[in-house]
Design a protein around this motif. Structure first.
Motif, PDB file in Angstrom:
ATOM      1  N   GLY A 102       0.841  -1.131   0.063  1.00  0.00           N
ATOM      2  CA  GLY A 102      -0.106  -0.001   0.039  1.00  0.00           C
ATOM      3  C   GLY A 102       0.806   1.431  -0.115  1.00  0.00           C
ATOM      4  N   CYS A 103       0.173   2.485  -0.355  1.00  0.00           N
ATOM      5  CA  CYS A 103       0.662   3.597  -0.260  1.00  0.00           C
ATOM      6  C   CYS A 103       0.947   4.240   1.257  1.00  0.00           C
ATOM      7  CB  CYS A 103      -0.047   4.561  -1.031  1.00  0.00           C
ATOM      8  SG  CYS A 103      -1.601   5.118  -0.449  1.00  0.00           S
ATOM      9  N   ASN A 104       0.511   3.611   2.150  1.00  0.00           N
ATOM     10  CA  ASN A 104       0.516   3.869   3.559  1.00  0.00           C
ATOM     11  C   ASN A 104      -0.708   4.731   4.056  1.00  0.00           C
ATOM     12  OD1 ASN A 104       2.855   2.520   4.465  1.00  0.00           O
ATOM     13  ND2 ASN A 104       4.146   3.939   3.781  1.00  0.00           N
ATOM     14  N   ALA A 105      -1.366   5.315   3.168  1.00  0.00           N
ATOM     15  CA  ALA A 105      -2.563   6.223   3.745  1.00  0.00           C
ATOM     16  C   ALA A 105      -3.539   5.211   4.341  1.00  0.00           C
ATOM     17  CB  ALA A 105      -3.444   6.683   2.312  1.00  0.00           C
ATOM     18  N   CYS A 106      -3.970   4.237   4.082  1.00  0.00           N
ATOM     19  CA  CYS A 106      -4.874   2.966   4.964  1.00  0.00           C
ATOM     20  C   CYS A 106      -4.212   3.069   6.119  1.00  0.00           C
ATOM     21  CB  CYS A 106      -5.254   1.894   4.091  1.00  0.00           C
ATOM     22  SG  CYS A 106      -6.259   2.361   2.549  1.00  0.00           S
ATOM     23  N   GLU A 107      -2.725   2.525   6.120  1.00  0.00           N
ATOM     24  CA  GLU A 107      -2.135   2.322   7.340  1.00  0.00           C
ATOM     25  C   GLU A 107      -1.966   3.373   8.145  1.00  0.00           C
ATOM     26  OE1 GLU A 107      -0.127  -0.077   3.684  1.00  0.00           O
ATOM     27  OE2 GLU A 107      -1.068   1.854   4.100  1.00  0.00           O
ATOM     28  N   ALA A 108      -2.080   4.305   7.757  1.00  0.00           N
ATOM     29  CA  ALA A 108      -1.958   5.661   8.644  1.00  0.00           C
ATOM     30  C   ALA A 108      -3.274   5.791   9.305  1.00  0.00           C
ATOM     31  CB  ALA A 108      -1.699   6.953   7.593  1.00  0.00           C
ATOM     32  N   ASP A 109      -4.396   5.886   8.500  1.00  0.00           N
ATOM     33  CA  ASP A 109      -5.767   5.780   9.149  1.00  0.00           C
ATOM     34  C   ASP A 109      -6.070   4.472  10.135  1.00  0.00           C
ATOM     35  OD1 ASP A 109      -6.392   8.233   8.375  1.00  0.00           O
ATOM     36  OD2 ASP A 109      -7.522   7.403   6.658  1.00  0.00           O
ATOM     37  N   LEU A 110      -5.419   3.416  10.125  1.00  0.00           N
ATOM     38  CA  LEU A 110      -5.565   2.378  10.887  1.00  0.00           C
ATOM     39  C   LEU A 110      -4.645   2.699  12.306  1.00  0.00           C
ATOM     40  CD1 LEU A 110      -5.050  -0.727   8.973  1.00  0.00           C
ATOM     41  CD2 LEU A 110      -7.117  -0.208  10.256  1.00  0.00           C
ATOM     42  N   ASN A 111      -3.467   3.593  11.996  1.00  0.00           N
ATOM     43  CA  ASN A 111      -2.786   3.895  13.195  1.00  0.00           C
ATOM     44  C   ASN A 111      -3.411   4.977  14.220  1.00  0.00           C
ATOM     45  OD1 ASN A 111      -0.238   3.912  14.577  1.00  0.00           O
ATOM     46  ND2 ASN A 111      -0.108   5.990  13.670  1.00  0.00           N
ATOM     47  N   VAL A 112      -4.182   5.849  13.571  1.00  0.00           N
ATOM     48  CA  VAL A 112      -4.809   6.986  14.118  1.00  0.00           C
ATOM     49  C   VAL A 112      -5.886   6.247  14.847  1.00  0.00           C
ATOM     50  CG1 VAL A 112      -6.584   8.854  13.642  1.00  0.00           C
ATOM     51  CG2 VAL A 112      -4.598   8.675  12.417  1.00  0.00           C
TER      52      VAL A 112
ATOM     53  N   PRO B 148     -11.036   6.934   9.567  1.00  0.00           N
ATOM     54  CA  PRO B 148     -10.934   6.103  10.798  1.00  0.00           C
ATOM     55  C   PRO B 148     -12.352   5.656  11.526  1.00  0.00           C
ATOM     56  CG  PRO B 148      -9.278   7.871  10.922  1.00  0.00           C
ATOM     57  CD  PRO B 148     -10.099   8.034   9.785  1.00  0.00           C
ATOM     58  N   LEU B 149     -13.315   6.668  11.267  1.00  0.00           N
ATOM     59  CA  LEU B 149     -14.500   6.559  11.898  1.00  0.00           C
ATOM     60  C   LEU B 149     -15.305   5.261  11.103  1.00  0.00           C
ATOM     61  CD1 LEU B 149     -16.266   7.706  14.134  1.00  0.00           C
ATOM     62  CD2 LEU B 149     -17.490   9.114  12.415  1.00  0.00           C
TER      63      LEU B 149
END
Length: 253
Positions: A135-145, A237-238
């Motif tokens: 992935g591009c890390n966008a989905c990963e970032a929102d999981l981390n949030v 995230p929601l």
């Protein structure tokens, strides 16, 4: 130390009240697409032709939009001359089936809770191993949030863990590149039964903007028995939290 405590008291509660209440979303937020009924112009391809991932189309039953492919760019909404496509602020996008992501006028995705045996096991403690499969890390970032104080995923007993041996399931992001296919499968296989598989984002569901590339394999859907599909590019995230809680049978607004 006293200054830190005083500042914390000044800031007050920072965790959103969800699922009791839905927090205000920004005006620019693009949520659930709404397809209005009615005829399209003859041979009109104005909106479908603009979709970069082929999410929008029409068949004998009429207009449809595949949330599993949609990247929520909004181009179709502005291109449709009949105004039949619009984006609401509804954050509820997840589905427990791939077919449930294909929207038509008057329909919306739905998540049925896990079977009773798995729900009893996971409802108060669900540990997930996140797999970033190209992935591009966008989905990963929102999981981390979700792990921050704002959303506080841990208050529902849901956490991310470092090893699949300690997990109850996997949350896959990315289009599952050729180089990550074996690792994705091995990670899921290492999770003890019973287990869950979650596809987060358009790439993990359908390949997203990378669909058709010889370097990708179409996301997690062709390779794992996915229990929950959470669309978006990336999903808010929601949206992720709503899908997870719905899967566990926890009521959400």
């Amino acid at each position: 130390m006293l200054h830190i405590l005083a500042e914390r008291l000044r800031q007050g509660r920072r965790t959103v009240a969800f699922p009791k209440n839905v927090p205000d979303l920004p005006p620019r937020f693009r949520g659930l697409p709404v397809l209005s009924p009615g005829p399209c112009a003859t041979d009109c391809a104005s909106c479908a032709g603009t979709c970069p991932t082929g999410a929008l189309g029409a068949d004998e039953a009429g207009l449809f939009l595949d949330l599993g492919k949609c990247i929520f760019c909004g181009t179709c909404a502005t291109a449709c001359p009949a105004g039949r496509v619009a984006f609401s602020q509804d954050h509820r996008l997840a589905s427990d089936t791939r077919e449930g992501l294909v929207l038509r006028p008057g329909t919306r995705p739905h998540v049925s809770p896990l079977d009773p045996a798995r729900r009893r096991l996971f409802a108060r403690s669900l540990k997930l191993r996140q797999v970033s499969a190209g992935g591009c890390n966008a989905c990963e970032a929102d999981l981390n949030v979700l792990t921050t104080v704002v959303f506080d995923l841990g208050r529902f007993g849901i956490d991310f863990v470092a090893s699949p041996r300690h997990a109850d399931g996997v949350a896959v992001t990315g289009p599952v590149t050729v180089n990550m296919l074996a690792a994705t499968r091995a990670t899921f296989d290492a999770v003890p039964d019973p287990r869950v598989a979650i596809a987060v984002g358009a790439c993990a569901i359908s390949g997203g903007v990378f669909a058709g590339s010889p370097e990708t394999t179409g996301g997690a859907t062709p390779h794992l028995p996915v229990d929950l599909f959470i669309p978006g590019c990336p999903p808010h995230p929601l949206t992720i939290l709503d899908g997870l809680l719905s899967l566990l049978g926890i009521p959400t607004p």
